[in-house]
Design a protein around this motif. Structure first.
Motif, PDB file in Angstrom:
ATOM      1  N   THR A  57      46.091  47.975  40.875  1.00  0.00           N
ATOM      2  CA  THR A  57      47.952  47.976  40.310  1.00  0.00           C
ATOM      3  C   THR A  57      47.767  46.783  39.798  1.00  0.00           C
ATOM      4  OG1 THR A  57      48.791  49.456  41.872  1.00  0.00           O
ATOM      5  CG2 THR A  57      50.404  48.428  41.020  1.00  0.00           C
ATOM      6  N   MET A  58      47.535  45.760  40.644  1.00  0.00           N
ATOM      7  CA  MET A  58      47.848  43.628  40.147  1.00  0.00           C
ATOM      8  C   MET A  58      46.502  43.387  39.200  1.00  0.00           C
ATOM      9  SD  MET A  58      50.057  42.510  41.692  1.00  0.00           S
ATOM     10  CE  MET A  58      49.796  41.120  41.698  1.00  0.00           C
ATOM     11  N   VAL A  59      45.738  44.339  39.617  1.00  0.00           N
ATOM     12  CA  VAL A  59      44.240  44.183  38.075  1.00  0.00           C
ATOM     13  C   VAL A  59      44.637  44.814  36.676  1.00  0.00           C
ATOM     14  CG1 VAL A  59      41.874  44.676  37.289  1.00  0.00           C
ATOM     15  CG2 VAL A  59      41.791  44.136  39.685  1.00  0.00           C
ATOM     16  N   ILE A  60      45.157  45.564  37.214  1.00  0.00           N
ATOM     17  CA  ILE A  60      46.234  46.468  34.948  1.00  0.00           C
ATOM     18  C   ILE A  60      46.833  45.511  34.757  1.00  0.00           C
ATOM     19  CG2 ILE A  60      47.154  48.486  34.430  1.00  0.00           C
ATOM     20  CD1 ILE A  60      45.452  49.782  36.385  1.00  0.00           C
ATOM     21  N   ALA A  61      47.843  44.827  35.938  1.00  0.00           N
ATOM     22  CA  ALA A  61      49.242  43.894  35.268  1.00  0.00           C
ATOM     23  C   ALA A  61      48.662  42.997  35.424  1.00  0.00           C
ATOM     24  CB  ALA A  61      50.544  44.308  36.457  1.00  0.00           C
ATOM     25  N   LYS A  62      47.571  41.822  35.598  1.00  0.00           N
ATOM     26  CA  LYS A  62      46.959  40.565  35.698  1.00  0.00           C
ATOM     27  C   LYS A  62      46.603  40.882  33.911  1.00  0.00           C
ATOM     28  CE  LYS A  62      44.037  36.916  36.844  1.00  0.00           C
ATOM     29  NZ  LYS A  62      44.277  36.509  35.492  1.00  0.00           N
ATOM     30  N   THR A  63      45.531  41.725  33.574  1.00  0.00           N
ATOM     31  CA  THR A  63      44.743  42.591  32.395  1.00  0.00           C
ATOM     32  C   THR A  63      45.968  42.448  31.385  1.00  0.00           C
ATOM     33  OG1 THR A  63      43.009  43.433  33.638  1.00  0.00           O
ATOM     34  CG2 THR A  63      43.145  43.702  31.038  1.00  0.00           C
ATOM     35  N   ILE A  64      47.175  43.039  31.368  1.00  0.00           N
ATOM     36  CA  ILE A  64      48.389  43.472  30.252  1.00  0.00           C
ATOM     37  C   ILE A  64      48.331  41.778  30.082  1.00  0.00           C
ATOM     38  CG2 ILE A  64      50.541  44.226  30.089  1.00  0.00           C
ATOM     39  CD1 ILE A  64      49.382  46.244  31.706  1.00  0.00           C
ATOM     40  N   LEU A  65      49.041  41.165  31.328  1.00  0.00           N
ATOM     41  CA  LEU A  65      49.571  39.589  30.483  1.00  0.00           C
ATOM     42  C   LEU A  65      47.925  39.150  29.926  1.00  0.00           C
ATOM     43  CD1 LEU A  65      51.005  38.463  34.057  1.00  0.00           C
ATOM     44  CD2 LEU A  65      52.182  38.229  31.976  1.00  0.00           C
ATOM     45  N   ASP A  66      47.047  38.825  30.477  1.00  0.00           N
ATOM     46  CA  ASP A  66      46.000  38.617  30.125  1.00  0.00           C
ATOM     47  C   ASP A  66      45.887  38.539  28.036  1.00  0.00           C
ATOM     48  OD1 ASP A  66      45.673  36.770  32.222  1.00  0.00           O
ATOM     49  OD2 ASP A  66      43.406  38.183  32.878  1.00  0.00           O
ATOM     50  N   GLN A  67      46.198  40.353  27.803  1.00  0.00           N
ATOM     51  CA  GLN A  67      45.630  40.624  26.644  1.00  0.00           C
ATOM     52  C   GLN A  67      46.703  39.923  25.630  1.00  0.00           C
ATOM     53  OE1 GLN A  67      45.960  44.878  27.964  1.00  0.00           O
ATOM     54  NE2 GLN A  67      43.531  44.762  27.539  1.00  0.00           N
ATOM     55  N   ILE A  68      48.247  39.636  26.757  1.00  0.00           N
ATOM     56  CA  ILE A  68      48.844  39.408  25.994  1.00  0.00           C
ATOM     57  C   ILE A  68      48.933  37.766  25.204  1.00  0.00           C
ATOM     58  CG2 ILE A  68      51.753  38.809  26.458  1.00  0.00           C
ATOM     59  CD1 ILE A  68      51.904  41.359  27.575  1.00  0.00           C
ATOM     60  N   LYS A  69      48.488  37.242  26.648  1.00  0.00           N
ATOM     61  CA  LYS A  69      48.728  35.892  26.507  1.00  0.00           C
ATOM     62  C   LYS A  69      47.556  35.282  25.835  1.00  0.00           C
ATOM     63  CE  LYS A  69      50.145  34.476  30.655  1.00  0.00           C
ATOM     64  NZ  LYS A  69      49.568  34.038  32.186  1.00  0.00           N
ATOM     65  N   SER A  70      46.558  36.154  25.041  1.00  0.00           N
ATOM     66  CA  SER A  70      45.162  35.417  24.331  1.00  0.00           C
ATOM     67  C   SER A  70      45.244  36.193  23.203  1.00  0.00           C
ATOM     68  CB  SER A  70      44.273  36.776  24.786  1.00  0.00           C
ATOM     69  OG  SER A  70      43.840  38.497  24.894  1.00  0.00           O
ATOM     70  N   TYR A  74      46.580  57.319  30.776  1.00  0.00           N
ATOM     71  CA  TYR A  74      44.837  57.628  31.173  1.00  0.00           C
ATOM     72  C   TYR A  74      44.095  57.523  29.891  1.00  0.00           C
ATOM     73  CZ  TYR A  74      47.288  58.686  35.709  1.00  0.00           C
ATOM     74  OH  TYR A  74      46.915  58.064  37.261  1.00  0.00           O
ATOM     75  N   LEU A  75      44.858  57.437  28.870  1.00  0.00           N
ATOM     76  CA  LEU A  75      43.851  57.374  27.571  1.00  0.00           C
ATOM     77  C   LEU A  75      43.558  56.216  27.320  1.00  0.00           C
ATOM     78  CD1 LEU A  75      46.002  60.540  25.335  1.00  0.00           C
ATOM     79  CD2 LEU A  75      43.542  60.874  26.714  1.00  0.00           C
ATOM     80  N   ASP A  76      43.651  55.068  28.366  1.00  0.00           N
ATOM     81  CA  ASP A  76      43.718  54.087  27.389  1.00  0.00           C
ATOM     82  C   ASP A  76      44.379  53.061  26.708  1.00  0.00           C
ATOM     83  OD1 ASP A  76      42.536  51.717  29.003  1.00  0.00           O
ATOM     84  OD2 ASP A  76      40.533  51.802  27.518  1.00  0.00           O
ATOM     85  N   THR A  77      45.435  53.891  26.048  1.00  0.00           N
ATOM     86  CA  THR A  77      46.518  52.975  25.461  1.00  0.00           C
ATOM     87  C   THR A  77      47.603  52.754  26.499  1.00  0.00           C
ATOM     88  OG1 THR A  77      47.260  55.129  25.222  1.00  0.00           O
ATOM     89  CG2 THR A  77      45.890  54.499  23.496  1.00  0.00           C
ATOM     90  N   TYR A  78      48.065  52.203  25.452  1.00  0.00           N
ATOM     91  CA  TYR A  78      49.650  51.693  26.437  1.00  0.00           C
ATOM     92  C   TYR A  78      51.052  52.271  25.863  1.00  0.00           C
ATOM     93  CZ  TYR A  78      46.751  47.360  28.320  1.00  0.00           C
ATOM     94  OH  TYR A  78      46.301  46.591  28.764  1.00  0.00           O
ATOM     95  N   ARG A  79      51.780  52.313  26.600  1.00  0.00           N
ATOM     96  CA  ARG A  79      53.321  52.777  26.029  1.00  0.00           C
ATOM     97  C   ARG A  79      53.795  51.688  26.127  1.00  0.00           C
ATOM     98  NH1 ARG A  79      53.808  56.929  29.907  1.00  0.00           N
ATOM     99  NH2 ARG A  79      52.572  58.609  28.704  1.00  0.00           N
ATOM    100  N   ASP A 137      50.906  56.505  38.591  1.00  0.00           N
ATOM    101  CA  ASP A 137      51.837  58.256  38.803  1.00  0.00           C
ATOM    102  C   ASP A 137      50.680  58.816  38.047  1.00  0.00           C
ATOM    103  OD1 ASP A 137      52.551  57.325  36.125  1.00  0.00           O
ATOM    104  OD2 ASP A 137      54.564  56.899  36.839  1.00  0.00           O
ATOM    105  N   GLU A 138      51.566  60.756  37.929  1.00  0.00           N
ATOM    106  CA  GLU A 138      51.419  61.268  36.504  1.00  0.00           C
ATOM    107  C   GLU A 138      51.250  60.603  35.806  1.00  0.00           C
ATOM    108  OE1 GLU A 138      55.648  61.568  37.395  1.00  0.00           O
ATOM    109  OE2 GLU A 138      53.954  61.746  38.743  1.00  0.00           O
ATOM    110  N   LYS A 139      51.759  59.886  35.101  1.00  0.00           N
ATOM    111  CA  LYS A 139      51.940  59.639  33.801  1.00  0.00           C
ATOM    112  C   LYS A 139      51.453  58.133  32.863  1.00  0.00           C
ATOM    113  CE  LYS A 139      56.388  61.475  32.755  1.00  0.00           C
ATOM    114  NZ  LYS A 139      57.826  61.790  31.895  1.00  0.00           N
ATOM    115  N   ARG A 140      50.778  57.569  34.139  1.00  0.00           N
ATOM    116  CA  ARG A 140      50.311  55.837  34.418  1.00  0.00           C
ATOM    117  C   ARG A 140      49.329  55.699  35.406  1.00  0.00           C
ATOM    118  NH1 ARG A 140      56.083  53.300  35.785  1.00  0.00           N
ATOM    119  NH2 ARG A 140      55.319  53.410  37.488  1.00  0.00           N
ATOM    120  N   ALA A 141      48.133  54.810  34.542  1.00  0.00           N
ATOM    121  CA  ALA A 141      47.141  54.396  35.099  1.00  0.00           C
ATOM    122  C   ALA A 141      47.996  53.151  36.062  1.00  0.00           C
ATOM    123  CB  ALA A 141      45.769  54.356  34.887  1.00  0.00           C
ATOM    124  N   GLY A 142      48.995  52.726  36.295  1.00  0.00           N
ATOM    125  CA  GLY A 142      49.143  51.180  36.002  1.00  0.00           C
ATOM    126  C   GLY A 142      50.102  50.740  34.602  1.00  0.00           C
ATOM    127  N   GLY A 143      50.740  49.295  35.068  1.00  0.00           N
ATOM    128  CA  GLY A 143      51.600  48.797  34.433  1.00  0.00           C
ATOM    129  C   GLY A 143      52.108  47.531  34.375  1.00  0.00           C
TER     130      GLY A 143
END
Length: 103
Positions: free
Chosen positions: A7-20, A66-71, A40-46
């Motif tokens: 969960t923390m790795v996914i959140a940090k990755t999103i932050l890093d992508q925005i910052k990059s 789970y399709l490796d896209t963002y909502r 949960d059943e709809k997401r892998a994290g966020g």
């Protein structure tokens, strides 16, 4: 890796992508109160955070599907969804998040 670490790795990755894509974006919209979103059943994290932009004040919620896209959801102070974007790729994050600034 356990679920809490994932969960923390996914959140940090999103932050890093925005910052990059735009290293000043989060500061420009007054982003604060960051929270990692669990699996949960709809997401892998966020990631969810509060913003104070020119066009939108409230929360931005970014979910990894789970399709490796963002909502992405833009949620107002009454906790109502004012805009939702499905199937966003990481290179489109700033373009979509610019809704906060109204550009």
């Amino acid at each position: 890796m356990n679920t809490q670490n994932e969960t923390m790795v996914i959140a940090k990755t999103i932050l890093d992508q925005i910052k990059s894509l735009d290293r000043w974006f989060l500061m420009a919209v007054g982003a604060h109160n960051y929270a990692a979103l669990s699996t949960d059943e709809k997401r892998a994290g966020g990631l969810e955070f509060k913003v104070r932009g020119l066009h939108h004040t409230g929360w931005c919620k970014i979910e990894l599907t789970y399709l490796d896209t963002y909502r992405i959801y833009f949620i107002n102070k009454k906790r109502e969804i004012v805009k939702a974007v499905e199937e966003c790729y990481c290179d489109q994050l700033i373009q979509i998040l610019d809704f906060v600034e109204g550009r």
